[in-house]
Design a protein around this motif. Sequence first.
Motif, PDB file in Angstrom:
ATOM      1  N   HIS A 140       0.876  -1.175   0.000  1.00 48.03           N
ATOM      2  CA  HIS A 140       0.000   0.000   0.000  1.00 48.03           C
ATOM      3  C   HIS A 140       0.913   1.226   0.000  1.00 48.03           C
ATOM      4  CE1 HIS A 140      -3.203   2.494   2.396  1.00 48.03           C
ATOM      5  NE2 HIS A 140      -3.139   2.859   1.145  1.00 48.03           N
ATOM      6  N   ASN A 141       1.747   1.301   1.024  1.00 45.83           N
ATOM      7  CA  ASN A 141       2.725   2.391   1.103  1.00 45.83           C
ATOM      8  C   ASN A 141       4.111   1.759   0.951  1.00 45.83           C
ATOM      9  OD1 ASN A 141       3.231   5.318   1.929  1.00 45.83           O
ATOM     10  ND2 ASN A 141       4.494   4.225   3.424  1.00 45.83           N
ATOM     11  N   GLU A 142       4.819   2.096  -0.123  1.00 43.01           N
ATOM     12  CA  GLU A 142       6.169   1.528  -0.335  1.00 43.01           C
ATOM     13  C   GLU A 142       7.161   2.420   0.409  1.00 43.01           C
ATOM     14  OE1 GLU A 142       9.064  -0.168  -0.525  1.00 43.01           O
ATOM     15  OE2 GLU A 142       7.961  -1.542  -1.804  1.00 43.01           O
ATOM     16  N   THR A 143       7.538   1.957   1.589  1.00 49.33           N
ATOM     17  CA  THR A 143       8.356   2.745   2.520  1.00 49.33           C
ATOM     18  C   THR A 143       9.750   3.047   1.974  1.00 49.33           C
ATOM     19  OG1 THR A 143       7.236   1.348   4.137  1.00 49.33           O
ATOM     20  CG2 THR A 143       8.863   2.881   4.997  1.00 49.33           C
ATOM     21  N   SER A 144      10.241   2.214   1.069  1.00 50.40           N
ATOM     22  CA  SER A 144      11.613   2.400   0.579  1.00 50.40           C
ATOM     23  C   SER A 144      11.736   3.563  -0.396  1.00 50.40           C
ATOM     24  CB  SER A 144      12.120   1.110  -0.070  1.00 50.40           C
ATOM     25  OG  SER A 144      11.407   0.847  -1.255  1.00 50.40           O
ATOM     26  N   THR A 145      10.615   3.998  -0.968  1.00 47.81           N
ATOM     27  CA  THR A 145      10.674   5.099  -1.942  1.00 47.81           C
ATOM     28  C   THR A 145       9.758   6.259  -1.566  1.00 47.81           C
ATOM     29  OG1 THR A 145       8.917   4.080  -3.244  1.00 47.81           O
ATOM     30  CG2 THR A 145      11.176   3.515  -3.857  1.00 47.81           C
ATOM     31  N   GLY A 146       8.869   6.046  -0.593  1.00 48.78           N
ATOM     32  CA  GLY A 146       7.926   7.103  -0.210  1.00 48.78           C
ATOM     33  C   GLY A 146       6.771   7.256  -1.184  1.00 48.78           C
ATOM     34  N   VAL A 147       6.323   6.124  -1.717  1.00 49.19           N
ATOM     35  CA  VAL A 147       5.200   6.148  -2.667  1.00 49.19           C
ATOM     36  C   VAL A 147       3.978   5.478  -2.046  1.00 49.19           C
ATOM     37  CG1 VAL A 147       4.343   5.173  -4.838  1.00 49.19           C
ATOM     38  CG2 VAL A 147       6.617   6.220  -4.753  1.00 49.19           C
ATOM     39  N   LEU A 148       2.837   6.155  -2.151  1.00 44.86           N
ATOM     40  CA  LEU A 148       1.570   5.567  -1.719  1.00 44.86           C
ATOM     41  C   LEU A 148       0.842   5.073  -2.965  1.00 44.86           C
ATOM     42  CD1 LEU A 148      -0.367   5.245   0.837  1.00 44.86           C
ATOM     43  CD2 LEU A 148      -1.537   7.257  -0.077  1.00 44.86           C
ATOM     44  N   ASN A 149       0.701   3.766  -3.092  1.00 45.30           N
ATOM     45  CA  ASN A 149      -0.016   3.233  -4.253  1.00 45.30           C
ATOM     46  C   ASN A 149      -1.513   3.513  -4.115  1.00 45.30           C
ATOM     47  OD1 ASN A 149       2.152   2.106  -5.796  1.00 45.30           O
ATOM     48  ND2 ASN A 149       2.312   0.461  -4.282  1.00 45.30           N
ATOM     49  N   GLY A 172       1.392   1.831   5.898  1.00 48.36           N
ATOM     50  CA  GLY A 172       0.293   2.656   5.393  1.00 48.36           C
ATOM     51  C   GLY A 172      -0.830   2.787   6.413  1.00 48.36           C
ATOM     52  N   ALA A 173      -1.209   1.662   6.985  1.00 43.40           N
ATOM     53  CA  ALA A 173      -2.333   1.642   7.922  1.00 43.40           C
ATOM     54  C   ALA A 173      -2.072   2.585   9.092  1.00 43.40           C
ATOM     55  CB  ALA A 173      -2.550   0.219   8.440  1.00 43.40           C
ATOM     56  N   GLY A 174      -3.063   3.400   9.405  1.00 39.14           N
ATOM     57  CA  GLY A 174      -2.922   4.353  10.507  1.00 39.14           C
ATOM     58  C   GLY A 174      -2.305   5.672  10.074  1.00 39.14           C
ATOM     59  N   ALA A 175      -1.814   5.731   8.831  1.00 38.76           N
ATOM     60  CA  ALA A 175      -1.223   6.970   8.308  1.00 38.76           C
ATOM     61  C   ALA A 175      -1.937   7.416   7.038  1.00 38.76           C
ATOM     62  CB  ALA A 175       0.267   6.777   8.014  1.00 38.76           C
ATOM     63  N   ALA A 176      -2.398   6.456   6.258  1.00 40.14           N
ATOM     64  CA  ALA A 176      -3.066   6.740   4.989  1.00 40.14           C
ATOM     65  C   ALA A 176      -4.476   6.162   5.022  1.00 40.14           C
ATOM     66  CB  ALA A 176      -2.283   6.110   3.839  1.00 40.14           C
TER      67      ALA A 176
END
Length: 401
Positions: A140-149, A172-176
Amino acid sequence: MYRPQNLRIPGPTVVPQAVLAASARPLINHRGPEFAALMAALTRALQDFLRTQGDVLLLTSSGSGGMEAAVANTLSSGDRVLLFVNGAFGERFVAICKAYGVDARRIDVPLGRAVEPDLVREELAKEKGKDAAKAVLLQHNETSTGVLNPLREIAEVVREADRLLIVDSISGAGAAELEIDEWGVDVCVTASQKAWGAPPGIAIVSMSERAWKAYERSDLPKAYFDLGAYKAALEKGATPATPAVTVFIALQESLRLMAEEGLEAILRRHQNISRATRRGIQAVSLALFADEAHASPAVTAFRPPTRVDARNLIRVLRDDYDTIVAGGQGKLDGQLVRVGHMGFVTMTDMVAFFSALELALKDFNQPVEPGQAISAALRAYAEASAPAPRTRPAATVGSRR
Ligand SMILES: *Cc1c(COP(=O)(O)O)cnc(C)c1O
């Protein structure tokens, strides 16, 4: 001299004092009524935040254990799946599928870009016949690049094609925004040390009814991570093996603090802070790594100045300015700085980060005016959070932690 650290990595995140204090409480019997009540409360609170009526299971493991459980409990040997990879955590799903003998067809998306729903539609259209892919896996959130799919739109495509959707929303959960039931996410994984602001030690896995049907057919080996055992144990208010009791207690306190703020306010705060962070970084002429249209609310990745190795910048931030950020992972090592802003983060924390960044950039002879990043970030934050009129006198507006 005592110098507190500004921990700005994308997990473990800052754990509030009240949560730390909760984790210092005496241990309790993990088979007793107190723990059963704790399990029930945790499950209910997590169902609220994850927006699901389905099962939410708590595993004593890091998030990766939850990813492994998601695969091992829903797939069978030789099953074909589509795996969309736009960063290092996509690679982790690839490795897990490989270890379990799942036939994963990986579709790579350039780093810094999002998995587009149209791409998912095109790739699913190629999957026909009896060997067609049974499931779609992605972050959901790719933490290594800072991308939210764009998970909502992707889920819609996967639902149309009637495949299983397995999502790593660890950061992602709890943030997006995440609507597990409404969007139709079958298996969703998150972990206590990310936006939940608790210590590491708990993986959280949601299972839809479709996911349980897949579980019934699944023939992959599972023992410690057999989710059926977690579901059966949960009905008795327990876990199959000894849980990380202390982290369970801490997580309950985090969730209590989060409930006080409310999900909507939490998501808005993440959005406003992440936007302010991007404006601050650009104000000192640094390049953002992720496509702005899919920028993560939880973590921001940026390039160091030309001819500066990101590892050196990160070292100066740590050693001289007590600010702990992360670097690039895998192929991006030395090329990226990643600053986390998920969980219990305030704009004040980010101002402290930008103070450190400005000072460190000066040390690398970069042309930075004092306050350049800070004022751009604050301006963006003020614009984003305005114009909420103050309804209470300033003196009663207390600090959150
Ligand atoms: C942190 C993270 C993981 C790994 O979680 P661990 O708790 O370190 O095992 C996996 N995926 C994403 C997207 C993450 O942010």
